[in-house]
Write a protein that holds these residues in place. Structure first.
Motif, PDB file in Angstrom:
ATOM      1  N   LEU A  62      -6.158 -11.527   1.348  1.00 27.89           N
ATOM      2  CA  LEU A  62      -6.351 -10.078   1.354  1.00 27.89           C
ATOM      3  C   LEU A  62      -5.010  -9.367   1.194  1.00 27.89           C
ATOM      4  N   LEU A  63      -4.053  -9.817   1.976  1.00 26.16           N
ATOM      5  CA  LEU A  63      -2.743  -9.181   1.926  1.00 26.16           C
ATOM      6  C   LEU A  63      -2.122  -9.359   0.551  1.00 26.16           C
ATOM      7  N   ASN A  64      -2.424 -10.485  -0.043  1.00 23.52           N
ATOM      8  CA  ASN A  64      -1.869 -10.786  -1.346  1.00 23.52           C
ATOM      9  C   ASN A  64      -2.317  -9.755  -2.370  1.00 23.52           C
ATOM     10  N   LEU A  65      -3.584  -9.323  -2.231  1.00 23.34           N
ATOM     11  CA  LEU A  65      -4.109  -8.317  -3.148  1.00 23.34           C
ATOM     12  C   LEU A  65      -3.319  -7.027  -3.014  1.00 23.34           C
ATOM     13  N   PHE A  66      -2.999  -6.696  -1.794  1.00 26.23           N
ATOM     14  CA  PHE A  66      -2.315  -5.427  -1.560  1.00 26.23           C
ATOM     15  C   PHE A  66      -0.855  -5.478  -1.954  1.00 26.23           C
ATOM     16  N   SER A  67      -0.261  -6.669  -1.880  1.00 24.29           N
ATOM     17  CA  SER A  67       1.139  -6.748  -2.264  1.00 24.29           C
ATOM     18  C   SER A  67       1.262  -7.196  -3.718  1.00 24.29           C
ATOM     19  N   GLY A  68       0.144  -7.232  -4.415  1.00 21.03           N
ATOM     20  CA  GLY A  68       0.182  -7.554  -5.837  1.00 21.03           C
ATOM     21  C   GLY A  68       0.605  -8.978  -6.118  1.00 21.03           C
ATOM     22  N   GLY A  69       0.257  -9.894  -5.227  1.00 20.58           N
ATOM     23  CA  GLY A  69       0.570 -11.301  -5.460  1.00 20.58           C
ATOM     24  C   GLY A  69       1.969 -11.691  -5.026  1.00 20.58           C
ATOM     25  N   ALA A  70       2.702 -10.735  -4.444  1.00 17.81           N
ATOM     26  CA  ALA A  70       4.096 -11.022  -4.107  1.00 17.81           C
ATOM     27  C   ALA A  70       4.216 -11.825  -2.820  1.00 17.81           C
ATOM     28  N   LEU A  71       3.276 -11.591  -1.907  1.00 14.99           N
ATOM     29  CA  LEU A  71       3.416 -12.160  -0.571  1.00 14.99           C
ATOM     30  C   LEU A  71       3.394 -13.683  -0.589  1.00 14.99           C
ATOM     31  N   LEU A  72       2.387 -14.244  -1.238  1.00 17.63           N
ATOM     32  CA  LEU A  72       2.246 -15.692  -1.178  1.00 17.63           C
ATOM     33  C   LEU A  72       3.375 -16.398  -1.916  1.00 17.63           C
ATOM     34  N   GLN A  73       3.973 -15.709  -2.875  1.00 20.08           N
ATOM     35  CA  GLN A  73       5.098 -16.326  -3.576  1.00 20.08           C
ATOM     36  C   GLN A  73       6.386 -16.189  -2.784  1.00 20.08           C
ATOM     37  N   LEU A  74       6.317 -15.444  -1.688  1.00 16.01           N
ATOM     38  CA  LEU A  74       7.511 -15.145  -0.884  1.00 16.01           C
ATOM     39  C   LEU A  74       8.611 -14.592  -1.770  1.00 16.01           C
ATOM     40  N   SER A  75       8.233 -13.638  -2.610  1.00 19.68           N
ATOM     41  CA  SER A  75       9.212 -13.114  -3.554  1.00 19.68           C
ATOM     42  C   SER A  75      10.067 -12.041  -2.881  1.00 19.68           C
ATOM     43  N   VAL A  76      10.966 -11.491  -3.674  1.00 18.74           N
ATOM     44  CA  VAL A  76      11.891 -10.497  -3.128  1.00 18.74           C
ATOM     45  C   VAL A  76      11.118  -9.293  -2.580  1.00 18.74           C
ATOM     46  N   PHE A  77      10.029  -8.939  -3.275  1.00 16.12           N
ATOM     47  CA  PHE A  77       9.232  -7.792  -2.857  1.00 16.12           C
ATOM     48  C   PHE A  77       8.014  -8.217  -2.051  1.00 16.12           C
ATOM     49  N   ALA A  78       8.138  -9.312  -1.303  1.00 14.59           N
ATOM     50  CA  ALA A  78       6.964  -9.894  -0.647  1.00 14.59           C
ATOM     51  C   ALA A  78       6.255  -8.900   0.260  1.00 14.59           C
ATOM     52  N   LEU A  79       7.000  -8.014   0.896  1.00 14.16           N
ATOM     53  CA  LEU A  79       6.376  -7.120   1.873  1.00 14.16           C
ATOM     54  C   LEU A  79       5.651  -5.968   1.203  1.00 14.16           C
ATOM     55  N   GLY A  80       6.008  -5.677  -0.032  1.00 14.36           N
ATOM     56  CA  GLY A  80       5.365  -4.566  -0.715  1.00 14.36           C
ATOM     57  C   GLY A  80       5.679  -3.248  -0.037  1.00 14.36           C
ATOM     58  N   ILE A  81       4.745  -2.286  -0.155  1.00 15.24           N
ATOM     59  CA  ILE A  81       5.004  -0.986   0.455  1.00 15.24           C
ATOM     60  C   ILE A  81       4.333  -0.861   1.796  1.00 15.24           C
ATOM     61  N   MET A  82       3.730  -1.963   2.274  1.00 16.62           N
ATOM     62  CA  MET A  82       3.022  -1.893   3.546  1.00 16.62           C
ATOM     63  C   MET A  82       3.871  -1.324   4.687  1.00 16.62           C
ATOM     64  N   PRO A  83       5.127  -1.798   4.846  1.00 11.33           N
ATOM     65  CA  PRO A  83       5.926  -1.242   5.953  1.00 11.33           C
ATOM     66  C   PRO A  83       6.090   0.264   5.839  1.00 11.33           C
ATOM     67  N   TYR A  84       6.270   0.748   4.618  1.00 17.99           N
ATOM     68  CA  TYR A  84       6.457   2.183   4.439  1.00 17.99           C
ATOM     69  C   TYR A  84       5.196   2.944   4.833  1.00 17.99           C
ATOM     70  N   ILE A  85       4.044   2.395   4.417  1.00 17.55           N
ATOM     71  CA  ILE A  85       2.783   3.055   4.761  1.00 17.55           C
ATOM     72  C   ILE A  85       2.601   3.072   6.273  1.00 17.55           C
ATOM     73  N   THR A  86       2.815   1.906   6.890  1.00 22.70           N
ATOM     74  CA  THR A  86       2.664   1.834   8.341  1.00 22.70           C
ATOM     75  C   THR A  86       3.609   2.814   9.016  1.00 22.70           C
ATOM     76  N   ALA A  87       4.850   2.866   8.531  1.00 18.99           N
ATOM     77  CA  ALA A  87       5.831   3.762   9.142  1.00 18.99           C
ATOM     78  C   ALA A  87       5.381   5.208   9.020  1.00 18.99           C
ATOM     79  N   SER A  88       4.858   5.570   7.840  1.00 17.45           N
ATOM     80  CA  SER A  88       4.488   6.980   7.703  1.00 17.45           C
ATOM     81  C   SER A  88       3.255   7.303   8.547  1.00 17.45           C
ATOM     82  N   ILE A  89       2.352   6.319   8.719  1.00 20.03           N
ATOM     83  CA  ILE A  89       1.224   6.566   9.621  1.00 20.03           C
ATOM     84  C   ILE A  89       1.755   6.820  11.023  1.00 20.03           C
TER      85      ILE A  89
END
Lengths: 440, 128
Positions: A62-89
């Motif tokens: 599920l998380l992979n969908l939201f990070s556009g496939g970055a998470l499972l590859q442990l890429s540079v952008f693995a976290l995506g924008i999730m932290p920013y969204i959580t922070a703004s909430i």
């Protein structure tokens, strides 16, 4: 209609904006593909393939969908924008609680700048936390259960802690870059940067997910799902375009030798004034319990309960919580983004009034009254569309192919919402230059 | 509409001073007034004046039921997009989304190849 696309490209200013946005998107997708230092690209790919072959769907898919496939590859952008969204909430919720933040918000532009700055700091903090979590998971082998290879292989020459620190730092820095990308797009590109980036993530997964559905079933089911998707798109467009128009009459007045005003317009209150933000907020809040269960893998009673009820997308508790969260966030976001008192004051200043209602406080109350009532159907609609795939999961007995679309409703909502928003923005820019737009 | 405007200009101040905040009702349609009156007869037989003074937001009844009636009332006034509008918007969104998906897919494909060439070994390239 297609000619509108061409005229959009013929306008130098607009072409620049569109190309800039596309350039940022390309950079973003590039970062998604680059593995972080210390990660074995080969082994990660191997494990991902193994996972998808087994049809394993856990939280990370599920998380992979939201990070556009970055998470499972442990890429540079693995976290995506999730932290920013959580922070703004978190910050927006805190504005209600902490008086200092509220004061900042009331200050207007300079206060807003400060709040944005706080959001950025909080994002980095959250990013460090999440990155450490993911790295620990990847290291401990929980991210890819039953995968024999190490995603982060042990290196004899480099001490262990250094690898981990570098990994966490890289991912955090990646998040900061994404944040910057988002703001750049908002400032100099087309549409809202954050939404565009989420849109990109989901769009990037669509072909693969669609293909998986086709592979798992047959062309008929695939076609049916596409048809349902288009129907949902039409529905979303319908609701997004519906608005309650509050008539506003302007008093005539003379400034110098010229007459001003005397016209009548309206304030458009959309049925869904909050657009896709509540869905993004609710789904990113809902993934926190799943993260907790992954971090603490000891199967005690509490964890099992969370896993069964909150994490599993076909459980009633999960669906209900998601639904209620969306309704809450719709009201919440409408409340913070549309300030009736401010609108009423502005109207009063320029000599406008709603026929039959006194300017000032009564007008503000009236606006609030209408807004609160019109938002209820809006929030219900958002909630229902978002939980549609979960309901489908229950009715169809959790078929394999539906498992691949866990965020289906959410994904469609975000895609259509962002699409509409961006097209409308391009349209209004085109209109300024007297071209015929897309939406005649 | 015109009738309401006049009310807002000349009369509203006086009437509102008496009625409290029920100016909202003036903005509401006549239809609603009839309906709510009928409803009031059917359910709670409250006297007119108390209702007028207690009600600040228009509509009769109590609690959630009243709220829902008000929601329906507001929904009636919502302007819906026309058929033609719907068609163009849906089509434009579809075109936009497909163009973007195709574009991103293309970009991804290129970058994946690039990264595989750089970091992957042979068995990763051929796929599992």
């Amino acid at each position: 209609m297609l000619s509108a696309f061409f005229s959009a490209f013929r306008t130098p200013d607009l072409r620049k904006k569109i190309l800039f946005t596309l350039f940022i998107l390309a950079l973003y997708r590039f970062g998604v593909q680059i593995p972080s230092p210390g990660v074995s690209y080969e082994n990660a790919q191997y494990c991902i393939n193994l996972n998808s072959e087994n049809g394993a769907t856990d939280v990370f898919t599920l998380l992979n969908l939201f990070s556009g496939g970055a998470l499972l590859q442990l890429s540079v952008f693995a976290l995506g924008i999730m932290p920013y969204i959580t922070a703004s909430i978190i910050l927006q919720l805190l504005t209600v609680v902490i008086p200092r933040l509220e004061a900042l918000k009331k200050e207007g532009q300079p206060g807003q700048v400060k709040i944005t700055q706080y959001t950025r700091y909080l994002t980095l903090g959250l990013a460090v936390l999440q990155a450490s979590g993911y790295v620990a998971l990847a290291r401990g082998g929980q991210m890819f259960q039953n995968c024999p290879r190490d995603v982060v292989p042990v290196n004899d020459k480099i001490p262990d802690w250094l690898t981990l620190v570098v990994l966490v730092t890289t991912m955090t820095a990646g998040t900061a870059v994404i944040m910057w990308f988002g703001e750049l797009v908002t400032d100099r590109g087309v549409g809202n940067g954050m939404s565009i980036l989420i849109f990109t993530n989901i769009a990037a997964r669509l072909p693969a997910e669609g293909w998986a559905i086709k592979e798992a079933t047959n062309w008929f089911v695939f076609g049916a799902i596409i048809a349902i998707g288009i129907a949902i798109i039409a529905l979303v467009v319908f609701v997004e375009q519906s608005q309650r128009r509050i008539p506003v009459q302007y008093a005539k007045r003379q400034i110098g030798r010229r007459m001003y005003g005397g016209t009548s317009t309206y304030i458009p209150l959309k049925v869904n004034q909050a657009s896709v933000i509540p869905v993004i907020f609710a789904s990113s809040l809902l993934y926190i319990p799943s993260l907790i269960t992954q971090l603490d893998s000891t199967p005690n009673k509490f964890m099992v309960w969370i896993n069964d009820n909150l994490v599993s997308p076909s459980s009633w508790v999960h669906i209900l919580v998601y639904f209620l969260l969306i309704i809450f966030f719709t009201y919440f976001y409408v409340a913070i983004s549309f300030n009736p008192t401010e609108v009423a004051d502005n109207m009063k200043k320029v000599g406008g009034f709603v026929p039959g209602i006194r300017p000032g406080k009564p007008t503000a109350q009236y606006l609030e009254y209408v807004l609160n009532r019109i938002t209820l159907p809006g929030s219900l609609y958002l909630g229902i569309i978002a939980i549609l795939p979960n309901l489908a999961l229950i009715w169809l007995g959790g078929g394999q192919y539906l498992q691949n679309f866990p965020f289906g409703g959410t994904a469609v909502l975000i895609i259509v919402g962002v699409g509409l928003e961006s097209v409308k923005q391009i349209e209004s820019q085109l209109m300024q230059r007297n071209y015929e737009g897309f939406l005649r | 509409m015109a009738d309401k405007d006049r009310r807002g200009d000349d009369e509203a101040e006086k009437t509102e001073a008496v009625k409290g905040d029920s100016g909202k009702k003036d903005a509401g349609s006549v239809k609603k007034d009839e309906k709510s009156l009928a409803k009031a007869d059917g359910t709670a037989k409250k006297s007119e004046p108390t209702k007028k003074s207690s009600e600040t937001e228009g509509g009769q009844g109590r609690g959630p039921l009243r709220f829902f009636r008000e929601v329906v009332e507001q929904l009636r006034k919502v302007i819906r997009p026309s058929r033609k509008e719907m068609l163009t918007y849906t089509l434009v969104v579809l075109v936009f989304v497909s163009v973007m998906v195709a574009l991103i897919y293309g970009i991804d494909l290129g970058f994946t190849k690039l990264v595989q060439l750089t970091f992957g070994s042979k068995d990763a390239v051929t796929g599992q």
